[in-house]
Scaffold this active site. Sequence first.
Site, PDB file in Angstrom:
ATOM      1  N   HIS A 244      39.012  44.566  44.159  1.00 49.44           N
ATOM      2  CA  HIS A 244      38.944  44.479  42.698  1.00 49.44           C
ATOM      3  C   HIS A 244      37.566  43.936  42.324  1.00 49.44           C
ATOM      4  CE1 HIS A 244      40.713  40.514  43.975  1.00 49.44           C
ATOM      5  NE2 HIS A 244      39.623  40.133  43.348  1.00 49.44           N
TER       6      HIS A 244
HETATM    7  C1  T46 Z   1      38.775  37.080  44.367  1.00 53.39           C
HETATM    8  C2  T46 Z   1      39.012  37.083  45.837  1.00 53.39           C
HETATM    9  C3  T46 Z   1      37.837  36.556  46.609  1.00 53.39           C
HETATM   10  C4  T46 Z   1      47.258  33.240  41.092  1.00 53.39           C
HETATM   11  O1  T46 Z   1      48.393  33.115  40.581  1.00 53.39           O
HETATM   12  N1  T46 Z   1      46.268  32.347  40.795  1.00 53.39           N
HETATM   13  C5  T46 Z   1      45.030  32.425  41.350  1.00 53.39           C
HETATM   14  O2  T46 Z   1      44.176  31.584  41.041  1.00 53.39           O
HETATM   15  C6  T46 Z   1      44.762  33.490  42.263  1.00 53.39           C
HETATM   16  C7  T46 Z   1      43.367  33.605  42.892  1.00 53.39           C
HETATM   17  C8  T46 Z   1      45.758  34.371  42.562  1.00 53.39           C
HETATM   18  N2  T46 Z   1      46.999  34.242  41.990  1.00 53.39           N
HETATM   19  C9  T46 Z   1      48.047  35.174  42.364  1.00 53.39           C
HETATM   20  C10 T46 Z   1      47.834  36.619  41.967  1.00 53.39           C
HETATM   21  C11 T46 Z   1      48.550  37.381  43.074  1.00 53.39           C
HETATM   22  O3  T46 Z   1      49.915  37.484  42.757  1.00 53.39           O
HETATM   23  O4  T46 Z   1      48.130  35.170  43.799  1.00 53.39           O
HETATM   24  C12 T46 Z   1      48.418  36.455  44.293  1.00 53.39           C
HETATM   25  C13 T46 Z   1      47.344  36.905  45.291  1.00 53.39           C
HETATM   26  O5  T46 Z   1      46.107  37.104  44.582  1.00 53.39           O
HETATM   27  P1  T46 Z   1      45.147  38.361  44.884  1.00 53.39           P
HETATM   28  O6  T46 Z   1      45.947  39.499  45.355  1.00 53.39           O
HETATM   29  O7  T46 Z   1      44.287  38.557  43.684  1.00 53.39           O
HETATM   30  O8  T46 Z   1      44.271  37.775  46.089  1.00 53.39           O
HETATM   31  P2  T46 Z   1      42.974  38.404  46.761  1.00 53.39           P
HETATM   32  O9  T46 Z   1      42.797  37.671  48.030  1.00 53.39           O
HETATM   33  O10 T46 Z   1      43.029  39.878  46.823  1.00 53.39           O
HETATM   34  O11 T46 Z   1      41.760  38.033  45.744  1.00 53.39           O
HETATM   35  C14 T46 Z   1      41.398  36.677  45.533  1.00 53.39           C
HETATM   36  C15 T46 Z   1      41.176  36.386  44.038  1.00 53.39           C
HETATM   37  O12 T46 Z   1      42.318  36.810  43.295  1.00 53.39           O
HETATM   38  C16 T46 Z   1      39.962  37.071  43.472  1.00 53.39           C
HETATM   39  O13 T46 Z   1      39.645  36.492  42.220  1.00 53.39           O
HETATM   40  O14 T46 Z   1      37.657  37.249  43.906  1.00 53.39           O
HETATM   41  O15 T46 Z   1      40.202  36.376  46.234  1.00 53.39           O
END
Ligand code: T46
Length: 134
Positions: free
Chosen positions: A52
């Site tokens: 993303h």
């Molecule tokens: C990024 C990369 C480096 C939350 O509820 N609060 C939070 O602060 C975050 C970061 C995530 N979430 C929830 C949203 C999803 O349901 O946790 C779950 C996993 O998040 P996500 O799939 O977005 O994780 P990554 O590892 O793909 O991405 C993350 C960050 O979201 C993003 O901002 O830049 O790490």
Amino acid sequence: MASELIQLVDIPQRGDARGQLSIAELGGALPFPVRRVYWIHGTKPGVSRGFHAHKELRQLCVCVAGSVRLSLFDGKSEESVVLDSNAKGLLIGPGLWREMHDFSPDCVLMVFADSEYKESDYIKSKEDFIRSVI
Ligand code: T46
């Protein structure tokens, strides 16, 4: 770094005979006030994350244990950065498609963010991202 939206910064280390202490401080490694900290750990073998971009969010990523490879794409060129030291941090601006690959089993990636979590700040389609930067 190829894109001005990415910057590798030194994290000051204050080691002594007892061990190490690393510092992420406003005006030091951190160019913005931190509104949120999260860390990614326990990533399963072979799993990649991210896929993303962000519209506004700025972040500092520090791999405090193990290693991970970040791939960053600004719409024109792609850059891969391996983080494997807690003495280095990667500043990532908005407007970059990010992917995280090659997590070591012990990887702990700590991320300092300049904003609270906002789902509306995410661009989750690569096509939409490319359209937004051209
Ligand atoms: C990024 C990369 C480096 C939350 O509820 N609060 C939070 O602060 C975050 C970061 C995530 N979430 C929830 C949203 C999803 O349901 O946790 C779950 C996993 O998040 P996500 O799939 O977005 O994780 P990554 O590892 O793909 O991405 C993350 C960050 O979201 C993003 O901002 O830049 O790490």
